[in-house]
Design an enzyme around this catalytic site. Structure first.
Site, PDB file in Angstrom:
ATOM      1  CE  LYS A 184      -2.726   7.030  -3.631  1.00  0.00           C
ATOM      2  NZ  LYS A 184      -2.713   7.261  -5.080  1.00  0.00           N
ATOM      3  CE  LYS A 234     -13.021   1.232  -2.523  1.00  0.00           C
ATOM      4  NZ  LYS A 234     -12.979   2.578  -3.102  1.00  0.00           N
ATOM      5  CE  LYS A 294      -3.463  -1.491  -7.305  1.00  0.00           C
ATOM      6  NZ  LYS A 294      -4.332  -0.384  -6.979  1.00  0.00           N
TER       7      LYS A 294
END
Ligand code: TRP
Length: 333
Positions: free
Chosen positions: A115, A197, A200
């Site tokens: 991140k 994976k 969104k």
């Protein structure tokens, strides 16, 4: 005397809409778990602000997720459903546990590394201490199990380390929880890039829970398969990631085994298979979408659900927090 039920807890961030990966992964198993365990489910809104959020959108998504949870079968009479920021003990315990968590162990978290690479202009302290907040979420409720996806396993492990460290100093304050990884359908991949994976952030390969049937069908018709000349429907993730993902989704949506699915589409090619998967998914999601819409039209009911949930959660969380405060030497207020 009846034996006490085991306690299970899980949270989900209202940082995006729910998608099929969430549903066929953890969410779908939750309704049966509320029969078996004492369950705590919450919307981890505190977690979402480690990256910038639009306030109005965050509010809207939090409510919509609550409605979807209920629509997915989490009966608020049978489990404790709440919003993380409504229970101040989460933030309070986080401060204490920050002082029992090492800089080095937080630096090793793979999610922090990923991140911070992706948000290079906003590597804030919250992003770094996120696992401590998650540990607090968990330890406040003394759960036996924490159902999480693969990507969160490391966070449950650090939670266990923190709990053991704290218990080592002060005695048995926290129950040390076990991660609980659902097996079938746990890892749904993107329809457009089946090596990654479902997420969104790649909306073309992602099927959202509240999406219209025609859009769902379109996404499945365009799903990436492979150029295998036999065009054989077979579960073989290493060789055929796209088709295997569809086999997995179809199996999860219909309750069939992979072998059943292979047999059902034997010799039929992908042209028949892809729309069949789409239709199975539409049917699974239809009642959830309808129920969510119905609940969202009744804000007063939703408010009543999350207020009652926060009250029940606060009771247990407060008990643990008071014990922690006492152990570390804070004067009772
Ligand atoms: N970090 C989890 C995620 O991003 C969400 C979460 C927050 C959670 N607190 C939790 C999950 C406690 C399980 C238990 O998916």
């Amino acid at each position: 005397m009846m034996e006490a039920k085991k306690v299970m807890l899980s949270g989900i961030q209202p940082s995006g809409e729910l998608h099929l990966g969430n549903y066929l992964g953890p969410l779908r198993h939750w309704p049966s778990m509320i029969e078996e365990f004492d369950c705590y489910f919450f919307l981890a809104d505190l977690h979402t602000i480690t990256v910038r959020q639009d306030p109005a959108a965050l509010r809207r998504r939090t409510l919509s997720l609550l409605a979807s949870y209920i629509a997915c079968g989490l009966d608020p009479e049978k489990c404790v459903l709440f919003i993380q920021s409504h229970v101040p003990a989460h933030s309070q315990l986080t401060w204490v546990l920050n002082c029992y968590t090492m800089f080095g162990e937080l630096s090793r978290m793979t999610q922090f590394k990923d991140k911070s690479a992706r948000n290079a202009d906003n590597i804030n302290a919250g992003l770094f201490t996120y696992p401590v907040l998650m540990a607090s979420d968990i330890l406040l409720y003394q759960p036996d199990f924490v159902p999480v996806g693969e990507d969160q396993k490391q966070h449950v492990e650090i939670c266990r380390d923190i709990a053991n460290r704290f218990n080592g100093v002060y005695g048995d304050v926290f129950k040390v929880p076990e991660p609980y990884i659902a097996r079938v359908g746990a890892r749904i991949m993107s329809l457009s890039t089946p090596e990654s994976k479902m997420s969104k952030s790649q909306p073309e390969g992602c099927v959202f829970l509240l999406e219209k049937p025609e859009d769902i069908l379109r996404k499945f018709k365009r799903a990436v398969t492979d150029s295998d000349t036999e065009r054989c429907v077979r579960y073989a993730p290493a060789e055929k990631p796209g088709v295997s993902n569809l086999v997995q989704i179809y199996a999860a949506a219909t309750g069939k085994t992979y072998e059943d699915v292979e047999r059902e589409f034997d010799g039929q090619g992908y042209g028949k298979f892809k729309p069949a998967v789409g239709e199975a998914v539409v049917e699974v999601l239809r009642p959830i979408r309808e129920k969510t819409e119905q609940l969202l039209a009744d804000k007063a009911y939703l408010e009543q659900v999350y207020r009652a949930g926060a009250e029940r959660a606060s009771y247990l969380a407060g008990k643990t927090l008071r014990k922690v405060y006492k152990k570390v030497g804070f004067l009772p207020g």
